[in-house]
Design an enzyme around this catalytic site. Structure first.
Site, PDB file in Angstrom:
ATOM      1  N   THR A   1       0.860  -1.189   0.000  1.00 31.92           N
ATOM      2  CA  THR A   1       0.000   0.000   0.000  1.00 31.92           C
ATOM      3  C   THR A   1       0.895   1.236   0.000  1.00 31.92           C
ATOM      4  O   THR A   1       2.085   1.151  -0.306  1.00 31.92           O
ATOM      5  CB  THR A   1      -1.005  -0.049   1.177  1.00 31.92           C
ATOM      6  OG1 THR A   1      -1.907   1.043   1.057  1.00 31.92           O
ATOM      7  CG2 THR A   1      -0.330   0.012   2.532  1.00 31.92           C
ATOM      8  N   ASN A   2       0.332   2.397   0.308  1.00 30.71           N
ATOM      9  CA  ASN A   2       1.131   3.631   0.315  1.00 30.71           C
ATOM     10  C   ASN A   2       0.656   4.506   1.466  1.00 30.71           C
ATOM     11  O   ASN A   2      -0.246   4.129   2.214  1.00 30.71           O
ATOM     12  CB  ASN A   2       1.008   4.331  -1.040  1.00 30.71           C
ATOM     13  CG  ASN A   2      -0.430   4.622  -1.385  1.00 30.71           C
ATOM     14  OD1 ASN A   2      -1.104   5.389  -0.720  1.00 30.71           O
ATOM     15  ND2 ASN A   2      -0.942   3.957  -2.422  1.00 30.71           N
ATOM     16  N   LYS A   3       1.252   5.691   1.579  1.00 36.76           N
ATOM     17  CA  LYS A   3       1.030   6.504   2.780  1.00 36.76           C
ATOM     18  C   LYS A   3      -0.229   7.369   2.717  1.00 36.76           C
ATOM     19  O   LYS A   3      -0.464   8.164   3.617  1.00 36.76           O
ATOM     20  CB  LYS A   3       2.228   7.417   2.992  1.00 36.76           C
ATOM     21  CG  LYS A   3       3.478   6.699   3.440  1.00 36.76           C
ATOM     22  CD  LYS A   3       4.514   7.768   3.757  1.00 36.76           C
ATOM     23  CE  LYS A   3       5.828   7.202   4.214  1.00 36.76           C
ATOM     24  NZ  LYS A   3       6.802   8.303   4.388  1.00 36.76           N
TER      25      LYS A   3
END
Ligand code: CTP
Length: 403
Positions: free
Chosen positions: A210-212
């Protein structure tokens, strides 16, 4: 400007033990910047004091006594006419009945008869009363006359019984009032599609790439669109954020799921705001079972994830939203990269933000962005809250929609 500034709410409080929640609501509305004038029925004053509301709102809190005071003959007219919205919280069976029958037997019901703006009713009653056919008939009459009902909900009631009749919580009521206030805005009748959050690409049943992205900018856009009267569909990945009241929610996890949801909604969409941080790569073959440590370091093959905006750009005109807005989060060559994406993805506007700045980008409540328009204009915005960025983006969207 926030939707609450210069907004005058007339808060009607009728006699239920849930009236204490109306005090919380009055306090929250006041903190948001609204002007709140309160009218309490005689029964309400048995549970809470007018002084409570007067102290929390720094505005008058009236009871029926005011009807017989010096300004009584004009007061109820003023109260109803000056309000942008009247919220009856809690609305008891008695008050619903009076309102449904157009009775003018106290200051609250009198003010409701002079009301020009929308009427929100938040019922609260115990022991199955809400389901009684007499109450339901009154609810139906009021609904047909245009009243908006917020709740009630199911849960534990003061008597200890469990059932339908609990007043919504103050924070939820605030959301409903906000939704109703926005309905007459300039985006009335426009259908907006907003995506938010970071996608989650499964490695195995436990792990994801995933990402931030926190989803905050996307949720702020959905809220700002609702404030301006739009019909909003929010396609969101899992986040800890409370969704704005009134948005139609579609929950997704992966880029592929978001792609399917976006493409399905596009033909019924006037404007797409693609704020989600969509994965560019996804594990090619997610493991069916949890990858075990004892099997050594895994090798994860990646495959390209669908580029949703590129696919939207390729849609025939009839299926493409009239306006498409993209977002570019970059750590270098911000404007050059954003300008390239604007062209390649056939966008009307791109919101470029430098994720290396501490006060902008992921998770924080502020953002510093530059708007790049399709006609080449570049508009650097100062440091703002994500809510203000959202308002500014929607202000730019408005003329694009009517062009
Ligand atoms: N986007 C998308 N589908 C993807 C990736 C991005 O629709 N698979 C959208 C984002 O929602 C955003 C815009 O495209 O509105 C730009 O996203 P970004 O990740 O910055 O662009 P990419 O096309 O992935 O370009 P790059 O990898 O060069 O940064």
């Amino acid at each position: 400007m926030s939707i609450w500034q210069e907004t005058h709410i007339l808060l009607g409080v009728s006699g239920s033990v849930a009236a204490y929640k109306a005090a919380f609501l009055a306090s929250r509305l006041t903190k948001e910047g609204a002007r709140v004038t309160t009218v309490l029925t005689a029964a309400a004053t048995r549970f809470v004091s007018p002084l409570t509301f007067q102290s929390l709102t720094a505005q008058p809190a009236y009871t029926d006594e005011a009807l017989w005071g010096a300004e009584g003959h004009v007061l109820h007219v003023q109260l109803g006419r000056q309000a942008d919205l009247m919220a009856v919280v809690p609305a008891t069976a008695q008050t619903l009945s009076s309102l449904a029958h157009g009775r003018a037997d106290n200051l609250l019901t009198l003010a409701a008869l002079t009301l020009q703006g929308p009427l929100l009713l938040a019922p609260a009653m115990d022991a199955g009363m809400y389901e009684h056919p007499a109450v339901q008939a009154n609810v139906e009459t009021l609904r047909q006359r245009g009243a908006y009902f917020a709740g009630p909900t199911t849960g534990r009631m003061a008597s200890g019984e469990h059932g339908l009749g609990r007043l919504l919580e103050p924070e939820e009521l605030l959301g409903h009032i906000r939704y109703l206030l926005g309905r007459r805005g300039p985006l009335q009748g426009r259908r907006l599609l907003v995506t938010a959050g970071g996608t989650q690409e499964p490695i195995d049943p436990v792990r994801v790439i995933t990402n931030k992205s926190s989803g905050k900018q996307g949720y702020a856009l959905a809220q700002a669109a609702l404030d301006m009267g739009a019909e909003v569909t929010l396609i969101t990945t899992p986040t800890a954020l409370a969704p704005p009241v009134g948005a139609r929610l579609i929950h997704v996890r992966t880029a592929a799921e978001m792609r399917a949801a976006v493409l399905q909604a596009c033909p019924q969409t006037d404007a797409l705001l693609m704020a989600a941080a969509v994965a560019d790569f996804t594990p090619a073959r997610p493991a069916g079972h949890k990858i075990k440590k004892r099997d050594g370091l895994p090798h994860i093959d990646l495959a390209p994830a669908p580029d949703i905006l590129a696919e939207v750009a390729a849609l025939p005109d009839a299926q493409r939203p009239r306006v498409v807005i993209g977002f570019a989060a970059e750590s270098r060559d911000l404007l050059a990269n954003a300008a390239e994406k604007l062209r390649r993805k056939k966008l009307d506007l791109i919101v470029a933000n430098d994720i290396t700045a501490a006060d902008a980008g992921f998770s924080v409540d502020t953002n510093r962005v530059t708007l790049l328009h399709a006609d080449g204009r570049r508009e650097p915005l100062p440091l703002m809250s994500k809510a203000q960025v959202a308002e500014t983006v929607l202000a730019r969207l408005l003329p694009l929609l009517s062009a």
